[in-house]
Design a protein around this motif. Structure first.
Motif, PDB file in Angstrom:
ATOM      1  N   GLY A  83       0.810  -1.209   0.000  1.00  0.00           N
ATOM      2  CA  GLY A  83       0.000   0.000   0.000  1.00  0.00           C
ATOM      3  C   GLY A  83       0.844   1.260   0.000  1.00  0.00           C
ATOM      4  O   GLY A  83       0.530   2.241  -0.687  1.00  0.00           O
ATOM      5  N   GLY A  86       2.341   1.700  -3.425  1.00  0.00           N
ATOM      6  CA  GLY A  86       1.303   2.191  -4.331  1.00  0.00           C
ATOM      7  C   GLY A  86       0.963   3.644  -4.070  1.00  0.00           C
ATOM      8  O   GLY A  86       0.730   4.427  -5.009  1.00  0.00           O
ATOM      9  N   SER A  90       1.201   6.470  -7.130  1.00  0.00           N
ATOM     10  CA  SER A  90      -0.142   6.655  -7.697  1.00  0.00           C
ATOM     11  C   SER A  90      -0.184   7.837  -8.665  1.00  0.00           C
ATOM     12  O   SER A  90       0.145   8.966  -8.281  1.00  0.00           O
ATOM     13  CB  SER A  90      -1.167   6.885  -6.586  1.00  0.00           C
ATOM     14  N   THR A  99      -4.884   2.475  -3.077  1.00  0.00           N
ATOM     15  CA  THR A  99      -3.664   2.058  -2.371  1.00  0.00           C
ATOM     16  C   THR A  99      -3.595   2.653  -0.964  1.00  0.00           C
ATOM     17  O   THR A  99      -3.537   1.928   0.028  1.00  0.00           O
ATOM     18  CB  THR A  99      -2.423   2.439  -3.181  1.00  0.00           C
ATOM     19  N   LEU A 103      -5.908  -0.632   0.448  1.00  0.00           N
ATOM     20  CA  LEU A 103      -4.816  -1.550   0.802  1.00  0.00           C
ATOM     21  C   LEU A 103      -4.267  -1.266   2.197  1.00  0.00           C
ATOM     22  O   LEU A 103      -4.107  -2.182   3.015  1.00  0.00           O
ATOM     23  CB  LEU A 103      -3.684  -1.442  -0.226  1.00  0.00           C
TER      24      LEU A 103
END
Length: 401
Positions: A83, A86, A90, A99, A103
């Protein structure tokens, strides 16, 4: 497992997981400014993180009660790292929400209080349980005190995206610490003896008024702490405060919360927890009123942060110890997950409304006033909570489970 091992490993896991989480407000301005996003878009992602944590926490709690904490913690650590990576990479607000929101929310469900408190409930005697939960909550507070300045420094040194990649590596340390929480009876293939099914435990909890009242009060806790944790840096920046004032303020929240949560856990062994909870929520509202009335300065910010920090997570050991006292420890992670879901609905609204009402009105005034009113509500609903173990017609009292 020894008590020292449980507290050391459990406390270190909460330190990392909660420490990383509490610093997310530091990323609001650098991310929105560089990416050209609104504060509401960032706030929405963090709000989704909280609601994801709350929803998935229920099912993660069920898994932890059945499979033990070890496997759940490893899965949560991996999700945390993914996460954060990400979040750093992003390109759009949608990916950022998936994310940073979904996540990381799932990761926090598997690496924080519901799972760790399940271990404490099963492995630590009732006479020391509230104290042990206070110690673990204090570890989460130390994580905020230690990690928030570290995260601020990483952003300054490496830029915000590289700082998130470093945090992803730190999150993987939870995998190693999880080995210290491998419980006997889990993973051996032997079926654990259970007095209640999941359905029976849920029916019993939701038909108990005290459980419902605790759940309502915990909603307010989530609203207040996440609004302050995410929006305080931007609130101070809007008034011309230097960035380090925000970092120091959040660090002070974490520092004084160490003492507040430890004291709350200790007092919970000696005094009615409902009165302690009511007092904490009342004081939060009073402190907020005084902060808004006082002239804003770095010192007023530091005094507010220290005082609020003393009250910050002190509700956590008291709420979870009361649940264990009411229903026993057999389904503690799951029941704690349901109560925490209410906390996370409050967190969602605190974070999202902070951004939404700011974009709407240009200030945070309405959210501050709402936080004060909710604190009074939580103080009132905790007063009728009864702490005696529920009596089951075909089983031992909950406190001996």
């Amino acid at each position: 497992m020894s008590m020292a091992q449980i507290l050391l490993c459990g406390g270190a896991i909460v330190t990392l997981s909660m420490g990383i989480r509490h610093g997310f407000g530091l990323w609001l301005q650098p991310i929105t400014q560089q990416m050209g996003w609104t504060r509401e878009s960032f706030s929405l992602a963090i709000a989704v993180q909280n609601i994801s944590w709350g929803i998935l926490g229920i099912f993660v709690g069920m898994l932890a009660d059945r499979l033990g904490a070890f496997k759940v913690l490893i899965g949560g650590a991996v999700l945390y790292a993914l996460g954060l990576v990400g979040m750093a990479l992003s390109p759009t607000t949608l990916v950022f929400t998936l994310t940073a929101g979904v996540l990381i929310g799932a990761a926090q469900a598997g690496t924080t209080y519901a799972v760790i408190y399940g271990v404490l409930g099963r492995q630590i005697p009732l006479a020391r349980r509230s104290w042990a939960m206070g110690v673990t909550a204090a570890a989460g507070s130390f994580g905020q005190f230690f990690m928030v300045p570290v995260e601020g420094a990483l952003i300054s040194w490496l830029n915000w995206s590289n700082a998130l990649l470093v945090l992803a590596l730190l999150a993987l340390l939870i995998v190693l610490l999880a080995f210290g929480l491998r419980e006997p009876g889990f993973g051996s293939g032997a079926a654990l003896q259970r007095e209640q099914t999941v359905a029976q435990a849920l029916r019993e909890a939701w038909s108990t008024p005290s459980f419902v009242l605790l759940t309502a009060g915990y909603f307010v806790c989530g609203f207040q702490v996440m609004f302050i944790g995410v929006h305080m840096p931007s609130y101070l920046k809007d008034f011309g405060m230097a960035p380090q004032v925000a970092s120091y303020s959040l660090a002070l929240v974490g520092l004084f919360n160490i003492f507040g949560t430890y004291l709350a856990g200790n007092l919970g062994q000696k005094l009615p927890k409902r009165y302690l909870l009511s007092g904490i929520y009342s004081l939060r509202s009073l402190v907020t009123v005084l902060f808004l009335l006082a002239p804003l300065s770095p010192w007023s910010v530091y005094i507010f942060s220290a005082t609020m920090g003393f009250l910050w997570l002190s509700t956590v050991p008291l709420t979870n110890a009361t649940i264990a006292q009411l229903f026993g420890v057999q389904h503690l992670s799951m029941l704690g997950g349901f109560v925490f879901f209410s906390h996370q609905i409050g967190s969602f609204l605190g974070v999202w409304l902070g951004g939404y009402l700011y974009d709407l009105s240009g200030n945070y005034d309405m959210v501050w006033y709402l936080s004060i009113a909710l604190g009074i509500f939580a103080a009132l609903v905790n007063l009728p909570v009864r702490e005696a173990a529920v009596v089951r017609s075909n089983a031992a009292p909950a406190q001996t489970a």
